[in-house]
Structures are given as structure tokens and as C-alpha cells.
Enzyme design. Structure first.
Site, PDB file in Angstrom:
ATOM      1  N   GLY A  36       0.892  -1.292   0.110  1.00 55.09           N
ATOM      2  CA  GLY A  36      -0.020   0.043  -0.012  1.00 55.09           C
ATOM      3  C   GLY A  36       0.860   1.273   0.091  1.00 55.09           C
ATOM      4  O   GLY A  36       0.562   2.319  -1.122  1.00 55.09           O
ATOM      5  N   HIS A  37       1.918   1.431   0.892  1.00 54.43           N
ATOM      6  CA  HIS A  37       3.007   2.286   0.994  1.00 54.43           C
ATOM      7  C   HIS A  37       3.403   2.470  -0.352  1.00 54.43           C
ATOM      8  O   HIS A  37       3.762   3.643  -1.060  1.00 54.43           O
ATOM      9  CB  HIS A  37       3.648   2.421   2.042  1.00 54.43           C
ATOM     10  CG  HIS A  37       3.147   1.898   3.432  1.00 54.43           C
ATOM     11  ND1 HIS A  37       3.029   1.077   4.331  1.00 54.43           N
ATOM     12  CD2 HIS A  37       2.547   3.321   4.062  1.00 54.43           C
ATOM     13  CE1 HIS A  37       2.525   1.331   5.322  1.00 54.43           C
ATOM     14  NE2 HIS A  37       2.011   2.672   5.288  1.00 54.43           N
ATOM     15  N   ASP A 150      -7.578   4.576   4.950  1.00 59.61           N
ATOM     16  CA  ASP A 150      -7.688   5.259   6.154  1.00 59.61           C
ATOM     17  C   ASP A 150      -8.684   6.471   5.581  1.00 59.61           C
ATOM     18  O   ASP A 150      -8.419   7.549   5.688  1.00 59.61           O
ATOM     19  CB  ASP A 150      -6.281   6.011   6.617  1.00 59.61           C
ATOM     20  CG  ASP A 150      -5.596   4.953   6.915  1.00 59.61           C
ATOM     21  OD1 ASP A 150      -5.945   4.149   7.706  1.00 59.61           O
ATOM     22  OD2 ASP A 150      -4.436   4.411   6.285  1.00 59.61           O
ATOM     23  N   GLN A 153      -9.228   9.528   7.800  1.00 56.11           N
ATOM     24  CA  GLN A 153      -8.046  10.350   7.850  1.00 56.11           C
ATOM     25  C   GLN A 153      -8.015  11.074   6.557  1.00 56.11           C
ATOM     26  O   GLN A 153      -7.392  12.428   6.582  1.00 56.11           O
ATOM     27  CB  GLN A 153      -6.878   9.321   8.248  1.00 56.11           C
ATOM     28  CG  GLN A 153      -5.529   9.989   7.886  1.00 56.11           C
ATOM     29  CD  GLN A 153      -4.248   9.003   8.368  1.00 56.11           C
ATOM     30  OE1 GLN A 153      -3.972   8.833   9.351  1.00 56.11           O
ATOM     31  NE2 GLN A 153      -3.691   8.733   7.275  1.00 56.11           N
ATOM     32  N   VAL A 176      -4.860  -0.942  -1.502  1.00 61.62           N
ATOM     33  CA  VAL A 176      -4.317  -2.051  -1.881  1.00 61.62           C
ATOM     34  C   VAL A 176      -4.709  -3.108  -1.069  1.00 61.62           C
ATOM     35  O   VAL A 176      -4.590  -2.952   0.075  1.00 61.62           O
ATOM     36  CB  VAL A 176      -2.642  -1.682  -2.073  1.00 61.62           C
ATOM     37  CG1 VAL A 176      -1.974  -2.994  -2.711  1.00 61.62           C
ATOM     38  CG2 VAL A 176      -2.374  -0.577  -3.026  1.00 61.62           C
ATOM     39  N   SER A 186      -0.321  -2.291   8.229  1.00 61.67           N
ATOM     40  CA  SER A 186       0.823  -2.771   9.130  1.00 61.67           C
ATOM     41  C   SER A 186       0.294  -3.494  10.187  1.00 61.67           C
ATOM     42  O   SER A 186       1.101  -4.479  10.733  1.00 61.67           O
ATOM     43  CB  SER A 186       1.549  -1.329   9.687  1.00 61.67           C
ATOM     44  OG  SER A 186       2.028  -0.604   8.519  1.00 61.67           O
ATOM     45  N   ARG A 187      -0.960  -3.331  10.591  1.00 71.39           N
ATOM     46  CA  ARG A 187      -1.279  -4.068  11.847  1.00 71.39           C
ATOM     47  C   ARG A 187      -1.746  -5.379  11.257  1.00 71.39           C
ATOM     48  O   ARG A 187      -2.109  -6.335  12.357  1.00 71.39           O
ATOM     49  CB  ARG A 187      -2.553  -3.236  12.368  1.00 71.39           C
ATOM     50  CG  ARG A 187      -2.126  -2.032  13.074  1.00 71.39           C
ATOM     51  CD  ARG A 187      -3.290  -1.413  14.004  1.00 71.39           C
ATOM     52  NE  ARG A 187      -2.707  -0.427  14.806  1.00 71.39           N
ATOM     53  CZ  ARG A 187      -2.630   0.946  14.669  1.00 71.39           C
ATOM     54  NH1 ARG A 187      -3.163   1.251  13.410  1.00 71.39           N
ATOM     55  NH2 ARG A 187      -2.150   1.882  15.581  1.00 71.39           N
TER      56      ARG A 187
END
Ligand code: PAF
Length: 283
Positions: A36-37, A150, A153, A176, A186-187
Site C-alpha cells: 500500500g505504501h 484510512d 483520515q 491496495v 501494518s497491523r
């Protein structure tokens, strides 16, 4: 690739790029980078002349009982991914420089920060808005890239950038997913094999709702019931249908909406969403 630790050095680096007529693209992260990043970094790399990544696990967006201490930190792998994608700089501020002794200034974005994630994480958007403001003030980007996963956010940061005349374009990139549909996060690292299987009910329920939306369903309660039933195997935090900009709950789909979920699966709090614009309202 340049490694930068202080806001003043970061600003000087960006100002030099701008003086040379370049645009600066920025991807703020808390590290533990995944595909995703990578998609955000590739977008910045493709669209802007200079591309900057930041890695900072921001203490002010975690509550006292939350996972700040055990949040995954994978610095070597993060750096390797950034090099591989061809990022020009990584900004890695120090927590003591970000929040020195006596730190007292916070950014609160009203309205759009309410509800959804704020109900169980009341500190969260104040921490995000504050750190993103500080990062933008250091990096001075033309564009900043965020993931649609997010969703609230993104709405908060868009509102803040507009309200405070920050002069930065906020670019929202699609979520993604793993091949089986799980939204990358990440979690996800916290999930056991069995929990990971159960976590699939978030995306599956949202995809089932999207199929109903595509088939013409516009009733909020029907959509929410469908998603809640699909998530029976996990501890639901929320299932909500909201206006995609204001984040206000809606009972019917009349414009662009976000159908958003949050749930606890084992020790991991996961979120996911889909956006939908009815064809009758598009364009
Ligand atoms: O989405 C994240 O990783 C964080 O909330 C952000 C935007 C980097 C702020 O710490």
C-alpha cells in the site's frame, strides 16, 4: 537517497528542489511499509520531480492503552523499499525534536473528525492532524499522498489543508489489497493464521455490499445489516454509511458515500471501507 533527521535540514532540501523548478511529492508513513505504501511512493515518484518519504511512529495519535510500543518497526526493510522505488529522500524525525519539552500546540479539525474512529480513539485525529501539519511544514510538498483505506483520515487531512490554506494537493490513492481481498495494513502483522482468515470477513462484507449497491440498493439500513451479518465472526467497532466528504452518517445513498468498518480481530484493530458514487449522481 538522502537521509534527513531535522525539520530545518528537510526544509532546506525541499527549498533547493523548488528553487530548481522541481515539484516535491511526499508520502508520510509510520514505517512497517507494505505494498500500500509502495503504491503511494510509486505515485509520488511518477508524478513529482522529487519524492520524499517520512517514517515516524507518531506518539500523539496513540492512546495510553494502545499499541505505540509494539507498533511494528522495520527500518532496514523500509529503507530498502524506498531505495528500490527510487525515492530521493527519507525524513526520519526524532520524537524529541517533534515534541520537545513544553510542546503545547495541537491541530483539531472539527466535524469531519467526529464519529467513526473517534468514538473509540478520541485522541487519534488530533494527533494525526498535528503531526501531518508538522511534517508538511518541514517537507513543503506540492502534493502529499495518502491511502483510501484510512478514509476518515483522508477526509480530515483534506479539510485541514483546505481550511488552513496549506497550498498542498492531497492525493488519495486506492486501497491496495492482498489477492484474497484483505486490505493491506501494518497491523496485519499482529494476526495469527486463524485471525487472518477471520479478518477476511471485513472485505468480503464490503464487497457483498458493493454488489448490492451496483444492483441498485440505496437503503442505508439494508446495507448496514448486510455488512454486520457478514462480520459476525469478529468484534465490530463500527459499521457506518457516511457522506464521503463530511463523514456525516446518511440513511440513503444520494451522492458519494463511504461504507466503513472497524473491528477487533484478536489484538488487531482493523479498518476498511469502500467508496461509492451512484451512477445517477455521477458527473
Ligand atoms: O496513516 C499513517 O500512517 C499515519 O496516520 C500518518 C498519516 C503517517 C500520520 O502519522
Amino acid at each position: 537517497m538522502k537521509l534527513i533527521h531535522t525539520a530545518s535540514e528537510m526544509r532546506a532540501w525541499s527549498l533547493a528542489r523548488k528553487a530548481a523548478g522541481q515539484t516535491v511529492g511526499f508520502v508520510p508513513t509510520m514505517g512497517a511499509l507494505h505494498e500500500g505504501h509502495a503504491s503511494l511512493m510509486r505515485a509520488a515518484r511518477a508524478r513529482d520531480d522529487a519524492a520524499v518519504l517520512s517514517v515516524f511512529v507518531n506518539p500523539t495519535q496513540f492512546g495510553p492503552e494502545e499499541d505505540y510500543d509494539r507498533y511494528p518497526r522495520t527500518w532496514e526493510a523500509d529503507q530498502a523499499m524506498a531505495v528500490d522505488i527510487g525515492m530521493d529522500a527519507i525524513y526520519v524525525p526524532d520524537a524529541r525534536e517533534m515534541y520537545p519539552e513544553g510542546y503545547a500546540t495541537y491541530v483539531m479539525v472539527e466535524g469531519v473528525s467526529s464519529g467513526l474512529c473517534s468514538r473509540t480513539r478520541p485522541h487519534f485525529f488530533r494527533g494525526v492532524a498535528t503531526v501531518v501539519t508538522k511534517l508538511l511544514n518541514a517537507v513543503l510538498p506540492d502534493r502529499a499522498y495518502f491511502g483510501q483505506k484510512d478514509g476518515q483520515q483522508c477526509a480530515v487531512i483534506r479539510r485541514m489543508a483546505r481550511d488552513l490554506d496549506m497550498g498542498v494537493e492531497i492525493v488519495e490513492m486506492p486501497t491496495v489489497r492482498e489477492p484474497d481481498g484483505l486490505a493491506m495494513s501494518s497491523r496485519n502483522k499482529y494476526l495469527s493464521a486463524e485471525e487472518r482468515k477471520r479478518a477476511l470477513c471485513l472485505s468480503r462484507s464490503l464487497f457483498a455490499a458493493r454488489a448490492r449497491l451496483d444492483a441498485g440498493e440505496r437503503d442505508g439500513a439494508a446495507l448496514l445489516d448486510l455488512v454486520r451479518e457478514g462480520m459476525a465472526g469478529v468484534t465490530i467497532d463500527y459499521v457506518e454509511l457516511v457522506d464521503a466528504d463530511s463523514m456525516c452518517p446518511v440513511d440513503r445513498v444520494r451522492g458519494r458515500v463511504m461504507l466503513a468498518v472497524a473491528a477487533l480481530v484478536g489484538n488487531a484493530r482493523l479498518i476498511d471501507n469502500i467508496m461509492f458514487t451512484p451512477p445517477e449522481c455521477a458527473g
